[in-house]
Design a protein around this motif. Structure first.
Motif, mmCIF file in Angstrom:
data_model
loop_
_atom_site.group_PDB
_atom_site.id
_atom_site.type_symbol
_atom_site.label_atom_id
_atom_site.label_comp_id
_atom_site.label_asym_id
_atom_site.label_seq_id
_atom_site.Cartn_x
_atom_site.Cartn_y
_atom_site.Cartn_z
ATOM 1 N N ASP A 121 37.237 38.397 35.356
ATOM 2 C CA ASP A 121 36.296 37.353 34.947
ATOM 3 C C ASP A 121 36.295 36.167 35.915
ATOM 4 O O ASP A 121 35.921 35.059 35.533
ATOM 5 N N TYR A 122 36.706 36.409 37.152
ATOM 6 C CA TYR A 122 36.786 35.343 38.151
ATOM 7 C C TYR A 122 35.818 35.579 39.295
ATOM 8 O O TYR A 122 35.637 36.712 39.740
ATOM 9 N N ASP A 123 35.210 34.490 39.785
ATOM 10 C CA ASP A 123 34.392 34.540 40.991
ATOM 11 C C ASP A 123 35.266 34.284 42.204
ATOM 12 O O ASP A 123 36.174 33.434 42.164
ATOM 13 N N GLU A 161 41.740 25.526 39.695
ATOM 14 C CA GLU A 161 40.812 25.852 40.783
ATOM 15 C C GLU A 161 41.644 26.106 42.033
ATOM 16 O O GLU A 161 42.427 25.262 42.445
ATOM 17 N N CYS A 162 41.475 27.293 42.608
ATOM 18 C CA CYS A 162 42.254 27.708 43.774
ATOM 19 C C CYS A 162 41.406 27.605 45.031
ATOM 20 O O CYS A 162 40.311 28.171 45.104
ATOM 21 N N PHE A 163 41.915 26.890 46.043
ATOM 22 C CA PHE A 163 41.242 26.710 47.327
ATOM 23 C C PHE A 163 42.031 27.404 48.432
ATOM 24 O O PHE A 163 43.256 27.249 48.504
ATOM 25 N N PHE A 221 45.850 26.071 47.962
ATOM 26 C CA PHE A 221 46.322 25.050 47.029
ATOM 27 C C PHE A 221 45.593 25.235 45.711
ATOM 28 O O PHE A 221 44.390 25.527 45.685
ATOM 29 N N VAL A 222 46.311 25.052 44.611
ATOM 30 C CA VAL A 222 45.713 25.150 43.283
ATOM 31 C C VAL A 222 45.689 23.760 42.650
ATOM 32 O O VAL A 222 46.728 23.106 42.536
ATOM 33 N N VAL A 223 44.497 23.334 42.251
ATOM 34 C CA VAL A 223 44.350 22.112 41.476
ATOM 35 C C VAL A 223 44.457 22.521 40.009
ATOM 36 O O VAL A 223 43.640 23.305 39.512
ATOM 37 N N PRO A 224 45.482 22.024 39.297
ATOM 38 C CA PRO A 224 45.646 22.411 37.891
ATOM 39 C C PRO A 224 44.507 21.878 37.016
ATOM 40 O O PRO A 224 43.911 20.833 37.301
ATOM 41 N N PHE A 265 38.533 30.376 44.165
ATOM 42 C CA PHE A 265 38.765 31.394 43.152
ATOM 43 C C PHE A 265 38.835 30.689 41.810
ATOM 44 O O PHE A 265 39.721 29.859 41.589
ATOM 45 N N GLU A 266 37.848 30.985 40.932
ATOM 46 C CA GLU A 266 37.804 30.331 39.632
ATOM 47 C C GLU A 266 37.007 31.181 38.645
ATOM 48 O O GLU A 266 36.253 32.064 39.051
ATOM 49 N N PRO A 267 37.165 30.933 37.338
ATOM 50 C CA PRO A 267 36.460 31.745 36.349
ATOM 51 C C PRO A 267 34.940 31.727 36.565
ATOM 52 O O PRO A 267 34.361 30.680 36.892
ATOM 53 N N SER A 268 34.316 32.880 36.383
ATOM 54 C CA SER A 268 32.852 32.964 36.486
ATOM 55 C C SER A 268 32.228 31.941 35.546
ATOM 56 O O SER A 268 32.698 31.738 34.426
ATOM 57 N N GLY A 269 31.179 31.294 36.026
ATOM 58 C CA GLY A 269 30.495 30.291 35.224
ATOM 59 C C GLY A 269 31.031 28.890 35.372
ATOM 60 O O GLY A 269 30.489 27.959 34.783
ATOM 61 N N THR A 270 32.080 28.709 36.181
ATOM 62 C CA THR A 270 32.640 27.371 36.385
ATOM 63 C C THR A 270 31.668 26.537 37.216
ATOM 64 O O THR A 270 31.252 26.944 38.299
#
Length: 132
Positions: free
Chosen positions: A29-31, A51-53, A81-84, A102-107
């Motif tokens: 379920d991630y883009d 949110e993962c960069f 880096f991951v922003v919590p 890399f983040e959930p679809s629809g974010t």
């Protein structure tokens, strides 16, 4: 989504817009999105997701406001880096950069709470990648 390998450099070459992510594939379920960035994004928060960069080229600065105060992390090519979730953040790339997110679809690209959105920032949940 494609069942063929995707070259991220080709994906990035397929569009010119900054702060306008393209969805290159999905994992569960991630883009997996790529974006070209330059200048400042805006301060924003994703209330329910990290949110993962991953920086593909250039240098990306991410301003953070959290319990530790205000600080900036600097990511160079190949750094991740991951922003919590719940942490206010502001990506910027004074000299331009490209990144994978890399983040959930629809974010939404501007989060759930944010500053005023500049004209050059695309308010989107990601655009489909078009390949020639």
């Amino acid at each position: 989504m494609s069942d063929e390998p995707i070259d991220l450099q080709d994906a990035l070459a397929s569009f010119d817009e900054i702060w306008s992510p393209r969805i290159v594939t999905r994992v569960n379920d991630y883009d997996v999105r790529v974006a070209k960035v330059a200048g400042d994004h805006l301060w924003h928060v994703h209330d329910d997701t990290d949110e993962c960069f991953l920086v593909l080229d250039g240098v990306l600065n991410i301003g953070l406001r959290d319990a530790r105060g205000e600080r900036t992390v600097t990511l160079r090519k190949g750094m991740v880096f991951v922003v919590p979730k719940g942490v206010e953040h502001k990506p910027s790339a004074p000299d331009g950069a490209s990144m994978l997110v890399f983040e959930p679809s629809g974010t939404l690209s501007v989060g759930d709470r944010h500053d005023e959105v500049p004209d050059y920032v695309d308010v989107t949940v990601g655009h489909p990648l078009t390949r020639g």
